[in-house]
Scaffold this motif. Structure first.
Motif, mmCIF file in Angstrom:
data_model
loop_
_atom_site.group_PDB
_atom_site.id
_atom_site.type_symbol
_atom_site.label_atom_id
_atom_site.label_comp_id
_atom_site.label_asym_id
_atom_site.label_seq_id
_atom_site.Cartn_x
_atom_site.Cartn_y
_atom_site.Cartn_z
ATOM 1 N N ARG A 126 15.035 -20.919 -1.319
ATOM 2 C CA ARG A 126 16.187 -20.254 -1.942
ATOM 3 C C ARG A 126 17.316 -21.240 -2.198
ATOM 4 O O ARG A 126 17.989 -21.189 -3.240
ATOM 5 C CB ARG A 126 16.673 -19.096 -1.057
ATOM 6 N N LYS A 127 17.511 -22.153 -1.260
ATOM 7 C CA LYS A 127 18.564 -23.163 -1.438
ATOM 8 C C LYS A 127 18.248 -24.075 -2.624
ATOM 9 O O LYS A 127 19.149 -24.423 -3.403
ATOM 10 C CB LYS A 127 18.701 -23.995 -0.164
ATOM 11 N N VAL A 128 16.970 -24.443 -2.749
ATOM 12 C CA VAL A 128 16.559 -25.295 -3.869
ATOM 13 C C VAL A 128 16.760 -24.567 -5.192
ATOM 14 O O VAL A 128 17.267 -25.142 -6.174
ATOM 15 C CB VAL A 128 15.083 -25.720 -3.697
ATOM 16 N N ILE A 129 16.378 -23.305 -5.253
ATOM 17 C CA ILE A 129 16.527 -22.512 -6.484
ATOM 18 C C ILE A 129 18.001 -22.351 -6.844
ATOM 19 O O ILE A 129 18.381 -22.472 -8.017
ATOM 20 C CB ILE A 129 15.839 -21.146 -6.324
ATOM 21 N N GLU A 130 18.824 -22.092 -5.839
ATOM 22 C CA GLU A 130 20.261 -21.933 -6.103
ATOM 23 C C GLU A 130 20.861 -23.220 -6.635
ATOM 24 O O GLU A 130 21.684 -23.201 -7.551
ATOM 25 C CB GLU A 130 20.991 -21.511 -4.823
ATOM 26 N N ARG A 131 20.431 -24.352 -6.092
ATOM 27 C CA ARG A 131 20.965 -25.628 -6.568
ATOM 28 C C ARG A 131 20.519 -25.898 -8.004
ATOM 29 O O ARG A 131 21.309 -26.357 -8.839
ATOM 30 C CB ARG A 131 20.513 -26.771 -5.666
ATOM 31 N N LEU A 189 21.626 -26.099 -14.017
ATOM 32 C CA LEU A 189 21.410 -25.573 -15.365
ATOM 33 C C LEU A 189 22.685 -24.932 -15.915
ATOM 34 O O LEU A 189 23.038 -25.121 -17.096
ATOM 35 C CB LEU A 189 20.274 -24.538 -15.353
ATOM 36 N N MET A 190 23.370 -24.187 -15.086
ATOM 37 C CA MET A 190 24.604 -23.530 -15.516
ATOM 38 C C MET A 190 25.641 -24.557 -15.938
ATOM 39 O O MET A 190 26.322 -24.393 -16.969
ATOM 40 C CB MET A 190 25.162 -22.658 -14.371
ATOM 41 N N GLU A 250 24.492 -17.400 -14.551
ATOM 42 C CA GLU A 250 23.479 -17.433 -13.496
ATOM 43 C C GLU A 250 22.207 -16.700 -13.905
ATOM 44 O O GLU A 250 21.094 -17.175 -13.638
ATOM 45 C CB GLU A 250 24.040 -16.814 -12.206
ATOM 46 N N ALA A 251 22.354 -15.546 -14.560
ATOM 47 C CA ALA A 251 21.187 -14.771 -14.965
ATOM 48 C C ALA A 251 20.337 -15.555 -15.968
ATOM 49 O O ALA A 251 19.097 -15.546 -15.898
ATOM 50 C CB ALA A 251 21.609 -13.437 -15.557
ATOM 51 N N ARG A 263 11.792 -29.886 -9.301
ATOM 52 C CA ARG A 263 11.628 -30.881 -10.363
ATOM 53 C C ARG A 263 12.935 -31.078 -11.122
ATOM 54 O O ARG A 263 13.290 -32.208 -11.481
ATOM 55 C CB ARG A 263 10.515 -30.455 -11.318
ATOM 56 N N ILE A 264 13.648 -29.989 -11.371
ATOM 57 C CA ILE A 264 14.943 -30.092 -12.058
ATOM 58 C C ILE A 264 15.920 -30.902 -11.214
ATOM 59 O O ILE A 264 16.658 -31.757 -11.729
ATOM 60 C CB ILE A 264 15.497 -28.685 -12.349
ATOM 61 N N ILE A 265 15.916 -30.656 -9.918
ATOM 62 C CA ILE A 265 16.817 -31.393 -9.014
ATOM 63 C C ILE A 265 16.426 -32.872 -8.986
ATOM 64 O O ILE A 265 17.301 -33.752 -9.029
ATOM 65 C CB ILE A 265 16.745 -30.793 -7.614
#
Length: 210
Positions: free
Chosen positions: A159-164, A169-170, A177-178, A201-203
């Motif tokens: 969840r932390k990775v997804i939030e980052r 992206l934002m 966020e959506a 991968r994005i991070i």
């Protein structure tokens, strides 16, 4: 085949069952050790090996892959347990200690280190089966709790990775966020990856590009 009969047991014990006849203490330990092994065989347990405490113990346990380890300890139970616990730290198994050492001051530490059951002297052979069954049930319960805790930690980390990744992206694409979540999800579906893998991968790319 009954559950207890399927168990492959390794006994970690002193090297010899033929001590000096003049050594009374050693003779008592040998008699207890023989009684323990007879009790195991009477209840149908499969004793696949009896191993001494030596530098090769971890390798031998890794080769044999027993279902349970029984420590048939001499008076120096603490030293024996330290060796066995170290030998099984990378592949946890139920460990049951049978000992004549009446100094129980270190029982708590032994249990915390991974010993499943600690039995001090005087165990009748007919009780061995119930002791091992309880030890095995306890071990399996503890392993289930460990897996649940590990899963919960992994989910939190993901969840932390997804939030980052959403935040990146934002910020870089000027989306909310959506929308960021939708893009992560679409990419994951298109590439057949888990959401957390796409986020990581994005991070990684962001860290590489600075």
């Amino acid at each position: 085949m009954n559950a207890q009969k399927a168990l492959r047991i390794v006994i970690v014990a002193p090297d010899s069952l033929s001590p000096d006849p003049a050594d009374t203490a050693a003779l008592v330990e040998v008699e207890r050790s023989r009684s323990l092994r007879i009790g195991l065989l009477q209840h149908g347990y499969n004793i696949v090996a009896v191993l001494p405490i030596d530098p090769f113990l971890p390798e031998r346990l890794a080769q044999i892959q027993p279902d349970m380890i029984i420590v048939d300890a001499e008076s120096q139970a603490r030293d024996t347990l330290e060796h066995v616990v170290m030998a099984t730290r990378d592949a946890r198994r139920p460990i049951v200690l049978f000992t004549d050492d009446e100094d129980t001051s270190h029982v708590g530490a032994a249990i915390a280190a991974g010993v499943t059951a600690y039995v001090v002297a005087g165990l009748a052979p007919e009780r061995i089966k119930s002791v091992l069954e309880v030890a095995l049930a306890r071990f399996r319960h503890e392993e289930d709790l460990r897996r649940q805790l590990a899963d919960a930690r992994n989910q939190l980390d993901e969840r932390k990775v997804i939030e980052r990744a959403k935040g990146l992206l934002m910020k870089r694409q000027g989306i909310d966020e959506a929308q960021a979540y939708a893009r992560l999800r679409k990419t994951a579906m298109d590439k057949g990856l888990r959401l957390a893998e796409v986020a990581q991968r994005i991070i990684d790319v962001a860290d590489l590009l600075g």
